[in-house]
Design a protein around this motif. Structure first.
Motif, mmCIF file in Angstrom:
data_model
loop_
_atom_site.group_PDB
_atom_site.id
_atom_site.type_symbol
_atom_site.label_atom_id
_atom_site.label_comp_id
_atom_site.label_asym_id
_atom_site.label_seq_id
_atom_site.Cartn_x
_atom_site.Cartn_y
_atom_site.Cartn_z
ATOM 1 N N ALA A 118 0.836 -1.205 0.000
ATOM 2 C CA ALA A 118 0.000 0.000 0.000
ATOM 3 C C ALA A 118 0.869 1.253 0.000
ATOM 4 C CB ALA A 118 -0.931 -0.010 1.214
ATOM 5 N N ARG A 119 1.877 1.260 0.836
ATOM 6 C CA ARG A 119 2.783 2.407 0.924
ATOM 7 C C ARG A 119 3.520 2.644 -0.388
ATOM 8 N NH1 ARG A 119 7.888 1.612 4.702
ATOM 9 N NH2 ARG A 119 8.291 0.147 3.015
ATOM 10 N N CYS A 120 4.030 1.567 -0.964
ATOM 11 C CA CYS A 120 4.783 1.686 -2.211
ATOM 12 C C CYS A 120 3.886 2.166 -3.349
ATOM 13 C CB CYS A 120 5.421 0.340 -2.555
ATOM 14 S SG CYS A 120 6.553 0.420 -3.966
ATOM 15 N N ALA A 121 2.684 1.591 -3.458
ATOM 16 C CA ALA A 121 1.762 2.001 -4.519
ATOM 17 C C ALA A 121 1.413 3.476 -4.387
ATOM 18 C CB ALA A 121 0.491 1.153 -4.460
ATOM 19 N N TYR A 122 1.195 3.926 -3.163
ATOM 20 C CA TYR A 122 0.842 5.326 -2.939
ATOM 21 C C TYR A 122 1.979 6.253 -3.358
ATOM 22 C CZ TYR A 122 -0.915 9.526 -0.792
ATOM 23 O OH TYR A 122 -1.365 10.803 -0.591
ATOM 24 N N ASN A 123 3.193 5.917 -2.949
ATOM 25 C CA ASN A 123 4.337 6.754 -3.284
ATOM 26 C C ASN A 123 4.683 6.699 -4.759
ATOM 27 O OD1 ASN A 123 6.029 7.871 -0.701
ATOM 28 N ND2 ASN A 123 4.816 6.092 -0.163
ATOM 29 N N LEU A 124 4.469 5.543 -5.358
ATOM 30 C CA LEU A 124 4.784 5.365 -6.775
ATOM 31 C C LEU A 124 3.900 6.246 -7.648
ATOM 32 C CD1 LEU A 124 6.574 3.810 -8.747
ATOM 33 C CD2 LEU A 124 4.974 1.883 -8.590
ATOM 34 N N ARG A 125 2.670 6.480 -7.212
ATOM 35 C CA ARG A 125 1.742 7.316 -7.987
ATOM 36 C C ARG A 125 2.314 8.691 -8.284
ATOM 37 N NH1 ARG A 125 -1.419 8.803 -4.562
ATOM 38 N NH2 ARG A 125 -3.048 9.726 -5.847
ATOM 39 N N THR A 126 3.100 9.241 -7.378
ATOM 40 C CA THR A 126 3.605 10.600 -7.532
ATOM 41 C C THR A 126 5.116 10.655 -7.777
ATOM 42 O OG1 THR A 126 3.815 10.781 -5.114
ATOM 43 C CG2 THR A 126 1.768 11.573 -6.109
ATOM 44 N N SER A 127 5.708 9.506 -8.098
ATOM 45 C CA SER A 127 7.149 9.474 -8.340
ATOM 46 C C SER A 127 7.526 10.314 -9.562
ATOM 47 C CB SER A 127 7.613 8.027 -8.547
ATOM 48 O OG SER A 127 8.983 7.997 -8.934
ATOM 49 N N LYS A 128 8.620 11.061 -9.428
ATOM 50 C CA LYS A 128 9.137 11.855 -10.543
ATOM 51 C C LYS A 128 10.368 11.198 -11.160
ATOM 52 C CE LYS A 128 7.460 16.209 -8.550
ATOM 53 N NZ LYS A 128 6.156 15.960 -9.164
ATOM 54 N N ASP A 129 10.689 10.007 -10.692
ATOM 55 C CA ASP A 129 11.827 9.260 -11.239
ATOM 56 C C ASP A 129 11.456 8.712 -12.621
ATOM 57 O OD1 ASP A 129 13.903 7.557 -11.845
ATOM 58 O OD2 ASP A 129 13.703 6.303 -10.054
ATOM 59 N N PRO A 130 12.150 9.126 -13.688
ATOM 60 C CA PRO A 130 11.817 8.647 -15.043
ATOM 61 C C PRO A 130 11.818 7.130 -15.163
ATOM 62 C CG PRO A 130 13.376 10.465 -15.150
ATOM 63 C CD PRO A 130 13.290 10.067 -13.702
ATOM 64 N N LYS A 131 12.642 6.478 -14.357
ATOM 65 C CA LYS A 131 12.737 5.018 -14.452
ATOM 66 C C LYS A 131 11.578 4.306 -13.756
ATOM 67 C CE LYS A 131 17.749 4.890 -15.045
ATOM 68 N NZ LYS A 131 19.036 4.345 -14.548
ATOM 69 N N ASP A 132 10.763 5.059 -13.013
ATOM 70 C CA ASP A 132 9.547 4.482 -12.422
ATOM 71 C C ASP A 132 8.360 4.594 -13.375
ATOM 72 O OD1 ASP A 132 10.598 3.700 -9.955
ATOM 73 O OD2 ASP A 132 10.205 5.647 -9.020
ATOM 74 N N ALA A 133 8.544 5.347 -14.463
ATOM 75 C CA ALA A 133 7.411 5.697 -15.331
ATOM 76 C C ALA A 133 6.722 4.492 -15.948
ATOM 77 C CB ALA A 133 7.876 6.650 -16.442
ATOM 78 N N ARG A 134 7.394 3.370 -16.041
ATOM 79 C CA ARG A 134 6.744 2.192 -16.643
ATOM 80 C C ARG A 134 5.519 1.755 -15.847
ATOM 81 N NH1 ARG A 134 11.220 -0.031 -13.941
ATOM 82 N NH2 ARG A 134 10.784 -1.891 -12.669
ATOM 83 N N LEU A 135 5.483 2.142 -14.572
ATOM 84 C CA LEU A 135 4.332 1.782 -13.741
ATOM 85 C C LEU A 135 3.453 2.975 -13.373
ATOM 86 C CD1 LEU A 135 5.790 -0.835 -11.203
ATOM 87 C CD2 LEU A 135 4.709 -1.221 -13.425
ATOM 88 N N CYS A 136 3.946 4.199 -13.583
ATOM 89 C CA CYS A 136 3.177 5.367 -13.142
ATOM 90 C C CYS A 136 3.188 6.514 -14.147
ATOM 91 C CB CYS A 136 3.713 5.870 -11.801
ATOM 92 S SG CYS A 136 5.427 6.463 -11.864
ATOM 93 N N GLY A 137 3.557 6.229 -15.385
ATOM 94 C CA GLY A 137 3.754 7.281 -16.364
ATOM 95 C C GLY A 137 2.526 7.801 -17.075
ATOM 96 N N SER A 138 1.340 7.426 -16.658
ATOM 97 C CA SER A 138 0.111 7.927 -17.276
ATOM 98 C C SER A 138 -0.985 8.015 -16.225
ATOM 99 C CB SER A 138 -0.337 6.999 -18.405
ATOM 100 O OG SER A 138 -0.783 5.757 -17.893
ATOM 101 N N SER A 139 -2.039 8.744 -16.566
ATOM 102 C CA SER A 139 -3.162 8.881 -15.626
ATOM 103 C C SER A 139 -3.794 7.536 -15.332
ATOM 104 C CB SER A 139 -4.214 9.839 -16.211
ATOM 105 O OG SER A 139 -3.681 11.133 -16.358
#
Length: 306
Positions: A118-139
């Motif tokens: 839960a914590r990771c999913a929440y933080n991942l939603r607002t990550s600005k790390d380009p390498k996280d974008a595969r999981l959070c790069g769109s609405s």
């Protein structure tokens, strides 16, 4: 309008705090920021969004409770290190994928995994790390992460109902879903969100972040704009209400049980006094806020607001 409780709450800080505070058995769940300037009830820091003019509970980057394990052969030790290194090299995305794999392959670990997920999913939603974008790069991807945050928080509550972090994360997760579903969803769940935070406070009355979240809930409702109030009146026979006096009570309680735990709490004590017309008290607490050391960009922003 959306409930931006989470941004105002500053969950990012809260979430970080949660994961660092508790041991594994008593802290399988962590949290995030309860309200923003509009009552959007929605990023610890998670501060993390708000509708009620700004109903957001702060950034849920929050880390309620220490998740770090002390057993060197535990598979979660390395994964906890990844969370501590979030923001770089796609660590959050990697962490989330590995946690989900463990959740699927090792059911016995789920009581320890659900809060982390839960914590990771929440933080991942607002990550600005380009390498996280595969999981959070769109609405759409962010929406999926919000839904997974709630899914794992609810599972945490089912597995560990007496752990305050499970209730805390459920409140944060509902707000995260509300950011995607809209104001109506968030407003409809206002009482549910508060109930989760109150349960968390009951289970662990010494946690300042939880009291702060309730204070943000109260402050956002008291500061709700006319349009949002009318929307609430269409959804409830008796719409949720609060006052700046009640908000001040919870902010003060947070400072009492955990002195100096968060600069933003000091700021909102000052803001509450200001709303109540107590100028001397507001100035006193604003001065305290200005004198507090700054350890991150959020602290600098809080000082600027003071």
């Amino acid at each position: 309008m959306a409930f931006r409780f989470i941004r105002r709450l500053g969950l990012s800080r809260a979430c970080r705090k949660v994961s660092n505070r508790n041991n594994v058995q008593s802290a399988p769940f962590s949290t995030s920021r309860l309200a923003s300037q509009r009552l959007v009830i929605a990023n610890h820091r998670y501060g993390r969004s708000h509708v009620l003019g700004a109903l957001s509970f702060g950034s849920c980057v929050a880390v309620l409770g220490s998740s770090r394990l002390h057993c060197d052969d535990d598979p979660l030790v390395r994964l906890d290190d990844l969370f501590e290194k979030r923001g770089n090299d796609g660590n959050l995305a990697t962490l989330f994928e590995e946690l989900e794999q463990l959740h699927e392959s090792q059911p016995d670990l789920r009581p320890k995994l659900c809060f982390r997920l839960a914590r990771c999913a929440y933080n991942l939603r607002t990550s600005k790390d380009p390498k996280d974008a595969r999981l959070c790069g769109s609405s759409e991807k962010k929406k999926v992460l919000g839904e997974k945050c709630l899914k794992y928080a609810q599972e945490a509550l089912k597995l560990c109902p007496e752990d305050y972090k499970s209730s805390y994360w459920c409140g944060i997760a509902i707000q995260a879903v509300g950011e995607a579903e809209g104001t109506k969803y968030t407003i409809s769940n206002l009482n549910v969100i508060r109930a989760h935070f109150e349960k968390a406070a009951e289970l662990n009355p010494k946690d300042g972040t939880t009291h702060y979240c309730i204070g943000q809930w109260c402050y956002s409702l008291a500061d709700l704009g006319w349009v949002s109030r009318k929307l609430a009146e269409t959804l409830f026979a008796s719409p949720p209400k609060s006052t700046f006096e009640e908000a001040l009570h919870y902010f003060s309680r947070a400072e009492e049980v955990e002195p100096g735990f968060w600069n933003k709490n000091v700021l909102f004590i000052a803001k509450s006094h200001e709303k109540l017309g107590q100028k001397d008290k507001a100035a006193e607490w604003a001065k305290k806020c200005m004198e507090r050391p700054c350890s991150n960009p959020e602290d600098e922003d809080v000082k600027a607001q003071a």
